[in-house]
Design a protein around this motif. Structure first.
Motif: not given
Length: 306
Positions: A138-159
């Motif tokens: 019903t509810s989520s805490f969504v954290v944007p995550v990333s790495m520069h080299a190599p470039p990864y990008k996404g979200t890690l969510s706790f619900s």
């Protein structure tokens, strides 16, 4: 048998940050430190979610050169409802579910309990949140995550199925721990996965040399000259790597070299690799972009040990 504490270097011994870092965060970071495999890293992240009553965890991220509508997904719950909510056949529904939350650095609250947090929300997304709520999210805490080299990008969510008020109380108590572990855990997970991939593909030291030179843009003849081997030997090793890794183009192998950390930072001049030097960002008046190197002057008669 040594105690668990004795496995830590002195600077990581329990007690060093007592009273300054929340106990739950400190304990989880220790577990991440000790994790040797990507599965152990993931299990540590899941344990934190369970502890704070946000037990449904998903990590959605894009790897370098990955197609726009593709994504890598780690999750600890059944998500068949997501496919039905978006009714997508040609791309990953997770790119629709979490992608709007990847922008910026600030964690977001999402889910049916927090629809008012969205500046723009589509009918399919509302449908997805309704389906998520009926499955305990019903509810989520969504954290944007990333790495520069190599470039990864996404979200890690706790619900979880906590109410709006309960979720906000959880975040007041443990938000710092959740955000920190999401950021650190993501980096540890990706680097551990890359190491496991390299080991599983049996990439040798000689093959790493070829990957590095290939990633720097050298042709087969130039690589052979650098390594003092024949062109035939270079191509045989590249064929072996392709067979073991499933990567068949030079671009894919060059991307692998970057992912494995075999390439230097292209924004840094080569002299930056020197062991001694001070790096400073030059002003726009001196240079429009890039970094400069200022090396300390050494005395004519350096003291012993310098």
């Amino acid at each position: 048998m040594p105690s668990p504490e004795s496995t830590f270097p002195a600077w990581r011994q329990p007690g060093v940050t007592d009273g300054h870092v929340p106990e739950l965060l400190q304990t989880t970071l220790r577990e991440l430190d000790l994790a040797k495999t990507s599965k152990e890293v993931w299990a540590t992240i899941l344990q934190l979610g369970t502890t704070v009553r946000l037990p449904h965890v998903d990590l959605v991220y894009k790897a370098p050169h990955q197609a726009d509508r593709a994504a890598n997904v780690w999750k600890n719950y059944n998500s068949d409802w997501l496919d039905r909510a978006f009714d997508t056949l040609h791309h990953c529904p997770w790119t629709e579910f979490r992608a709007p939350l990847t922008q910026g650095l600030t964690p977001r609250l999402a889910g049916q309990q927090f629809l008012d947090n969205h500046t723009k929300i589509t009918a399919p997304l509302v449908s997805a949140y309704e389906a998520a709520a009926s499955n305990g999210l019903t509810s989520s805490f969504v954290v944007p995550v990333s790495m520069h080299a190599p470039p990864y990008k996404g979200t890690l969510s706790f619900s979880g199925d906590a109410s709006r008020r309960e979720t906000l109380a959880i975040l007041r108590a443990h938000g710092w721990a959740l955000q920190t572990v999401a950021l650190v855990g993501f980096t540890k997970l990706i680097t551990t996965q890359l190491r496991e991939f390299s080991t599983g593909a049996n990439i040798t030291e000689k093959q790493c040399d070829i990957l590095r030179l290939l990633g720097e843009g050298l042709k087969d003849r130039e690589i052979a000259d650098c390594l003092g081997v024949t062109v035939s030997a270079v191509r045989q090793r590249m064929t072996s790597m392709s067979r073991n890794t499933g990567l068949h183009t030079r671009a894919e192998l060059a991307a692998l070299a970057m992912s494995l950390g075999l390439l230097g930072d292209p924004t840094q001049p080569r002299e930056a690799a020197a062991p001694i030097g001070q790096i400073e960002l030059k002003t726009a008046a001196k240079r429009t972009s890039g970094w400069g190197i200022r090396r300390p002057k050494h005395s004519a008669n350096p003291s012993p040990g310098n």
